[in-house]
Design an enzyme around this catalytic site. Structure first.
Site, PDB file in Angstrom:
ATOM      1  N   GLY A  37       0.856  -1.204   0.000  1.00 27.94           N
ATOM      2  CA  GLY A  37       0.000   0.000   0.000  1.00 27.94           C
ATOM      3  C   GLY A  37       0.879   1.236   0.000  1.00 27.94           C
ATOM      4  O   GLY A  37       0.507   2.282   0.532  1.00 27.94           O
ATOM      5  N   ASP A  41      -2.016   6.908   1.798  1.00 20.77           N
ATOM      6  CA  ASP A  41      -1.911   8.031   2.728  1.00 20.77           C
ATOM      7  C   ASP A  41      -1.032   7.697   3.940  1.00 20.77           C
ATOM      8  O   ASP A  41      -0.151   8.472   4.323  1.00 20.77           O
ATOM      9  CB  ASP A  41      -3.351   8.344   3.180  1.00 20.77           C
ATOM     10  CG  ASP A  41      -3.431   9.597   4.001  1.00 20.77           C
ATOM     11  OD1 ASP A  41      -3.126  10.666   3.438  1.00 20.77           O
ATOM     12  OD2 ASP A  41      -3.781   9.520   5.190  1.00 20.77           O
ATOM     13  N   ASP A 267     -12.814   3.997  16.525  1.00 22.87           N
ATOM     14  CA  ASP A 267     -11.604   4.723  16.157  1.00 22.87           C
ATOM     15  C   ASP A 267     -10.695   4.988  17.354  1.00 22.87           C
ATOM     16  O   ASP A 267      -9.474   4.945  17.225  1.00 22.87           O
ATOM     17  CB  ASP A 267     -11.993   6.057  15.501  1.00 22.87           C
ATOM     18  CG  ASP A 267     -10.825   6.671  14.755  1.00 22.87           C
ATOM     19  OD1 ASP A 267     -10.197   5.932  13.971  1.00 22.87           O
ATOM     20  OD2 ASP A 267     -10.520   7.847  14.966  1.00 22.87           O
ATOM     21  N   HIS A 272      -7.422   2.568  21.667  1.00 27.96           N
ATOM     22  CA  HIS A 272      -6.474   3.413  22.420  1.00 27.96           C
ATOM     23  C   HIS A 272      -6.854   3.557  23.898  1.00 27.96           C
ATOM     24  O   HIS A 272      -6.038   3.348  24.789  1.00 27.96           O
ATOM     25  CB  HIS A 272      -6.414   4.823  21.835  1.00 27.96           C
ATOM     26  CG  HIS A 272      -6.145   4.883  20.364  1.00 27.96           C
ATOM     27  ND1 HIS A 272      -5.414   3.933  19.707  1.00 27.96           N
ATOM     28  CD2 HIS A 272      -6.501   5.804  19.432  1.00 27.96           C
ATOM     29  CE1 HIS A 272      -5.346   4.256  18.424  1.00 27.96           C
ATOM     30  NE2 HIS A 272      -5.996   5.378  18.238  1.00 27.96           N
ATOM     31  N   ARG A 378      -6.976  20.217  22.539  1.00 27.10           N
ATOM     32  CA  ARG A 378      -6.526  18.876  22.168  1.00 27.10           C
ATOM     33  C   ARG A 378      -5.891  18.267  23.408  1.00 27.10           C
ATOM     34  O   ARG A 378      -4.960  18.831  23.981  1.00 27.10           O
ATOM     35  CB  ARG A 378      -5.489  18.991  21.053  1.00 27.10           C
ATOM     36  CG  ARG A 378      -4.772  17.693  20.731  1.00 27.10           C
ATOM     37  CD  ARG A 378      -3.842  17.852  19.549  1.00 27.10           C
ATOM     38  NE  ARG A 378      -3.200  16.587  19.246  1.00 27.10           N
ATOM     39  CZ  ARG A 378      -1.950  16.309  19.574  1.00 27.10           C
ATOM     40  NH1 ARG A 378      -1.195  17.196  20.189  1.00 27.10           N
ATOM     41  NH2 ARG A 378      -1.434  15.122  19.276  1.00 27.10           N
ATOM     42  N   LYS A 379      -6.402  17.152  23.836  1.00 27.56           N
ATOM     43  CA  LYS A 379      -5.862  16.578  25.052  1.00 27.56           C
ATOM     44  C   LYS A 379      -6.187  15.090  25.155  1.00 27.56           C
ATOM     45  O   LYS A 379      -7.268  14.660  24.783  1.00 27.56           O
ATOM     46  CB  LYS A 379      -6.469  17.298  26.252  1.00 27.56           C
ATOM     47  CG  LYS A 379      -5.730  17.043  27.549  1.00 27.56           C
ATOM     48  CD  LYS A 379      -6.420  17.705  28.707  1.00 27.56           C
ATOM     49  CE  LYS A 379      -5.858  19.080  29.009  1.00 27.56           C
ATOM     50  NZ  LYS A 379      -6.461  19.664  30.212  1.00 27.56           N
ATOM     51  N   LYS A 417      -1.973  16.413  42.129  1.00 28.18           N
ATOM     52  CA  LYS A 417      -2.628  17.553  42.782  1.00 28.18           C
ATOM     53  C   LYS A 417      -2.732  17.209  44.261  1.00 28.18           C
ATOM     54  O   LYS A 417      -3.240  16.141  44.633  1.00 28.18           O
ATOM     55  CB  LYS A 417      -4.011  17.778  42.177  1.00 28.18           C
ATOM     56  CG  LYS A 417      -3.906  18.219  40.719  1.00 28.18           C
ATOM     57  CD  LYS A 417      -5.245  18.366  40.087  1.00 28.18           C
ATOM     58  CE  LYS A 417      -5.770  19.745  40.308  1.00 28.18           C
ATOM     59  NZ  LYS A 417      -6.907  20.061  39.416  1.00 28.18           N
TER      60      LYS A 417
HETATM   61  N1  LIG Z   1      -4.084   7.122   6.958  1.00 27.51           N
HETATM   62  C1  LIG Z   1      -4.021   7.095   8.250  1.00 27.51           C
HETATM   63  O1  LIG Z   1      -3.690   8.110   8.873  1.00 27.51           O
HETATM   64  C2  LIG Z   1      -4.317   5.822   9.039  1.00 27.51           C
HETATM   65  C3  LIG Z   1      -4.273   5.846  10.438  1.00 27.51           C
HETATM   66  C4  LIG Z   1      -4.498   4.662  11.153  1.00 27.51           C
HETATM   67  C5  LIG Z   1      -4.788   3.498  10.477  1.00 27.51           C
HETATM   68  N2  LIG Z   1      -4.854   3.507   9.121  1.00 27.51           N
HETATM   69  C6  LIG Z   1      -5.141   2.243   8.448  1.00 27.51           C
HETATM   70  O2  LIG Z   1      -4.029   1.941   7.616  1.00 27.51           O
HETATM   71  C7  LIG Z   1      -4.455   1.324   6.420  1.00 27.51           C
HETATM   72  C8  LIG Z   1      -4.004   2.153   5.219  1.00 27.51           C
HETATM   73  O3  LIG Z   1      -4.533   3.453   5.330  1.00 27.51           O
HETATM   74  P1  LIG Z   1      -4.403   4.552   4.171  1.00 27.51           P
HETATM   75  O4  LIG Z   1      -5.043   5.775   4.687  1.00 27.51           O
HETATM   76  O5  LIG Z   1      -3.005   4.615   3.705  1.00 27.51           O
HETATM   77  O6  LIG Z   1      -5.326   3.908   3.056  1.00 27.51           O
HETATM   78  P2  LIG Z   1      -5.482   4.324   1.524  1.00 27.51           P
HETATM   79  O7  LIG Z   1      -4.595   5.456   1.180  1.00 27.51           O
HETATM   80  O8  LIG Z   1      -6.934   4.458   1.253  1.00 27.51           O
HETATM   81  O9  LIG Z   1      -5.016   2.971   0.810  1.00 27.51           O
HETATM   82  C9  LIG Z   1      -3.678   2.548   0.700  1.00 27.51           C
HETATM   83  C10 LIG Z   1      -3.462   1.987  -0.703  1.00 27.51           C
HETATM   84  O10 LIG Z   1      -4.281   0.826  -0.848  1.00 27.51           O
HETATM   85  C11 LIG Z   1      -4.789   0.778  -2.175  1.00 27.51           C
HETATM   86  N3  LIG Z   1      -6.245   0.777  -2.114  1.00 27.51           N
HETATM   87  C12 LIG Z   1      -7.063   1.757  -1.707  1.00 27.51           C
HETATM   88  N4  LIG Z   1      -8.352   1.376  -1.768  1.00 27.51           N
HETATM   89  C13 LIG Z   1      -8.352   0.123  -2.220  1.00 27.51           C
HETATM   90  C14 LIG Z   1      -9.374  -0.817  -2.496  1.00 27.51           C
HETATM   91  N5  LIG Z   1     -10.653  -0.549  -2.292  1.00 27.51           N
HETATM   92  N6  LIG Z   1      -8.995  -2.036  -2.947  1.00 27.51           N
HETATM   93  C15 LIG Z   1      -7.709  -2.340  -3.145  1.00 27.51           C
HETATM   94  N7  LIG Z   1      -6.700  -1.472  -2.907  1.00 27.51           N
HETATM   95  C16 LIG Z   1      -7.010  -0.272  -2.454  1.00 27.51           C
HETATM   96  C17 LIG Z   1      -4.291   2.011  -2.897  1.00 27.51           C
HETATM   97  O11 LIG Z   1      -3.108   1.641  -3.589  1.00 27.51           O
HETATM   98  P3  LIG Z   1      -3.090   1.155  -5.107  1.00 27.51           P
HETATM   99  O12 LIG Z   1      -4.352   1.594  -5.760  1.00 27.51           O
HETATM  100  O13 LIG Z   1      -1.876   1.826  -5.665  1.00 27.51           O
HETATM  101  O14 LIG Z   1      -2.948  -0.309  -5.004  1.00 27.51           O
HETATM  102  C18 LIG Z   1      -3.900   2.940  -1.793  1.00 27.51           C
HETATM  103  O15 LIG Z   1      -2.863   3.806  -2.155  1.00 27.51           O
HETATM  104  C19 LIG Z   1      -5.975   1.213   6.524  1.00 27.51           C
HETATM  105  O16 LIG Z   1      -6.288  -0.045   7.048  1.00 27.51           O
HETATM  106  C20 LIG Z   1      -6.345   2.303   7.519  1.00 27.51           C
HETATM  107  O17 LIG Z   1      -7.529   2.021   8.180  1.00 27.51           O
HETATM  108  C21 LIG Z   1      -4.617   4.651   8.387  1.00 27.51           C
END
Ligand SMILES: NC(=O)c1ccc[n+]([C@@H]2O[C@H](COP(=O)([O-])OP(=O)(O)OC[C@H]3O[C@@H](n4cnc5c(N)ncnc54)[C@H](OP(=O)(O)O)[C@@H]3O)[C@@H](O)[C@H]2O)c1
Length: 508
Positions: A37, A41, A267, A272, A378-379, A417
């Site tokens: 991946g 993001d 979330d 957490h 924020r806390k 405290k």
């Molecule tokens: N972003 C955060 O801040 C964050 C925080 C905590 C946890 N997470 C978890 O970390 C994981 C990745 O998060 P992310 O935000 O990086 O996700 P994302 O950007 O939506 O997806 C990561 C990559 O997966 C592929 N992808 C997206 N949707 C897809 C689909 N429906 N089917 C197949 N491939 C798909 C895409 O790559 P390609 O199209 O190039 O293959 C994308 O660049 C998730 O499980 C998310 O819940 C994220």
């Protein structure tokens, strides 16, 4: 998730202590870290920058290479462009804050990207994973780390393919890191756990809850078990309540779709805050071994009954007409919140958790955990309030209860405290604090980011700060009935105004 740029590298003293600890069998072996991946993001904002900080600080095993994998046809230059803004430091120049790679680090940045490769491939075709495997094999016999920075919808096919063609051979190990959400409820999480268990041993699976990488969360065990003064009073005779709260000064920020589907319970709370609760409530483990610690955490969870709706307050922020910009908009005004389901809102939740463990049974509202979006600050903190002094000799109301506060973020601190005599001629008492604010006690020290600690832990095989499958099971057991009830009955949340300090629980 915060993706703020760091101000500087980890403090040198911290670094040398970490380096001393990093002497493990096989540190000289070759390691390949695969980001699945890599186009996404999380990879851009967190994983690549974290690997960079670890690389830059010389904390990774010397022979480590990195391979990004995703479907997008990208080059390493594309990945570099995306992630570089998140790898920079904030510097002050002519009174302006600017983002730049620290002077002298430019060559290291180039070296880091030279150690990176990118492979494009699908998530369901074994031939693509064979291709990935070939790339890994070019690095010789290596330990392999796979970070699933992917949507959960592809976890299953990806892990099946990893198991089929990408596992390390001989005496080399394979570790798989996964990110929340680990399912949506008890049933889906159990399904995912069973799937992972059918492919990997528990010690190969690293479930990340990044709160477990935070300084003050890690400090909870030391505060509790390395200080004689706390152990005799850490029980129902002395503790009146434990309050764990999480507040953010912003709303959904265009992530309404995500919030509406997953909600704040999944979330923040089920993971957490529940993790913090187990560290506050657990008995002393037999040792600091990961299994001993996790056994004690599971025991706490087993003593918590599923949460009843009567112990829950749901809230929803509404726009503040006097506010500025986003503050004027409530949760329902976010265009990304699906309008068909407008009533299932979890922008705020406040829960009383009852623990039936004998150490705490009958502690009135033992633990209250709350999460708020769109508040005035924020806390994230834990407040342990102690009971009134027995046989108080001071005037009525003069003596306030002691409270131990552990501030997780921002500005890490522990303070107690307590009452003291007002200085001077008076014999009156006043409330004050024994204050360990990290900003002043450890001036200038840069603490590692949670992801840095956790990714390093995976390299060095420490599972202390990762979630075991039975912990996960218990956490979902506690929250699933409530989640299902909220989703089916759609109770009306209590409105509170964006930017205020909280909500009035008695208000209908
Ligand atoms: N972003 C955060 O801040 C964050 C925080 C905590 C946890 N997470 C978890 O970390 C994981 C990745 O998060 P992310 O935000 O990086 O996700 P994302 O950007 O939506 O997806 C990561 C990559 O997966 C592929 N992808 C997206 N949707 C897809 C689909 N429906 N089917 C197949 N491939 C798909 C895409 O790559 P390609 O199209 O190039 O293959 C994308 O660049 C998730 O499980 C998310 O819940 C994220």
């Amino acid at each position: 998730m915060s993706s703020r740029p760091r101000h500087d590298s980890v403090d040198k003293t911290v670094l040398s202590l970490i380096k001393e600890d990093l002497d493990f069998d096989g540190v000289g072996a070759s390691h390949v870290f695969v980001i699945l991946g890599a186009s996404g993001d999380l990879a851009k904002k967190k994983i690549y920058p974290t690997l960079w900080w670890l690389y830059k600080d010389g904390l990774l095993p010397a022979k480590t290479t990195f391979i990004g994998y995703a479907r997008s046809k990208l080059t390493m230059e594309d990945i570099k462009k995306k992630t570089l803004p998140y790898m920079k430091h904030l510097e002050i120049k002519h009174s302006l804050l600017i983002l730049k790679v620290k002077e002298g680090d430019e060559q290291k940045v180039e070296a880091f990207f030279k150690a990176n490769e990118y492979v494009a491939g699908s998530y369901d075709q074994t031939k693509d994973f064979s291709n990935l495997n070939k790339q890994i094999e070019q690095k010789g016999d290596s330990n392999r780390l796979f970070y699933l920075a992917l949507p959960p919808s592809v976890f299953e096919t990806v892990t099946l393919n990893l198991k089929a063609v990408c596992m390390a051979k001989g005496d080399k190990w394979t570790r798989v890191i996964i990110e929340k959400p680990f399912g949506k409820d008890l049933e889906s999480s159990t399904k995912l756990s069973s799937h992972l268990e059918s492919l990997f041993k528990e010690e190969q699976i690293y479930r990340i809850d990044h709160y477990l990488g935070k300084e003050m969360v890690q400090n909870l065990m030391v505060l509790r078990f390395a200080n004689k003064i706390f152990s005799p009073i850490w029980n129902r005779e002395n503790i009146a309540s434990v309050v764990i709260s999480f507040k953010e000064p912003f709303g959904t920020q265009g992530r309404g779709g995500y919030f509406d589907e997953f909600g704040i319970i999944r979330d923040v709370m089920q993971n957490h805050l529940l993790q913090i609760l187990t560290l506050v409530a657990m008995e002393k483990p037999a040792s600091t071994n990961a299994e001993d610690i996790r056994n004690e955490k599971v025991k706490v969870l087993k003593c918590i009954q599923p949460i009843e709706m009567e112990n829950v307050v749901l809230g929803q922020y509404v726009g503040n007409p006097e506010g500025e910009g986003e503050e004027k908009e409530g949760y329902l005004d976010d265009p990304t919140v699906p309008k068909v389901k407008l009533i299932v809102l979890l922008s705020t939740i406040d829960i009383v958790i009852l623990i039936s463990q004998c150490r705490y049974v009958h502690v009135c509202s033992f633990s209250n955990i709350s999460v708020f979006l769109a508040l005035n600050e924020r806390k994230a903190e834990v407040r342990i309030q102690f009971k009134d002094v027995a046989g108080d000799i001071f005037p009525d109301g003069a003596v306030k209860r002691n409270e131990l506060v552990i501030r997780v973020q921002p500005n890490e601190a522990v303070y107690l405290k307590m009452m003291t005599k007002s200085p001077g001629m008076s014999f009156n008492s006043e409330e004050t604090e024994l204050d360990l604010s990290y900003g002043s006690r450890y001036k200038g020290m840069k603490l590692p980011d949670a992801y840095e600690r956790l990714i390093l832990d995976v390299f060095y095989g420490s599972q202390i700060h990762f979630v075991r499958s039975d912990e996960l099971y218990e956490a979902w057991r506690i929250f699933t009935p409530l989640l299902h009830k909220i989703e089916s009955e759609k109770p009306k949340p209590i409105p509170y105004v964006y930017g205020r300090t909280g909500m009035d629980k008695n208000k209908e």
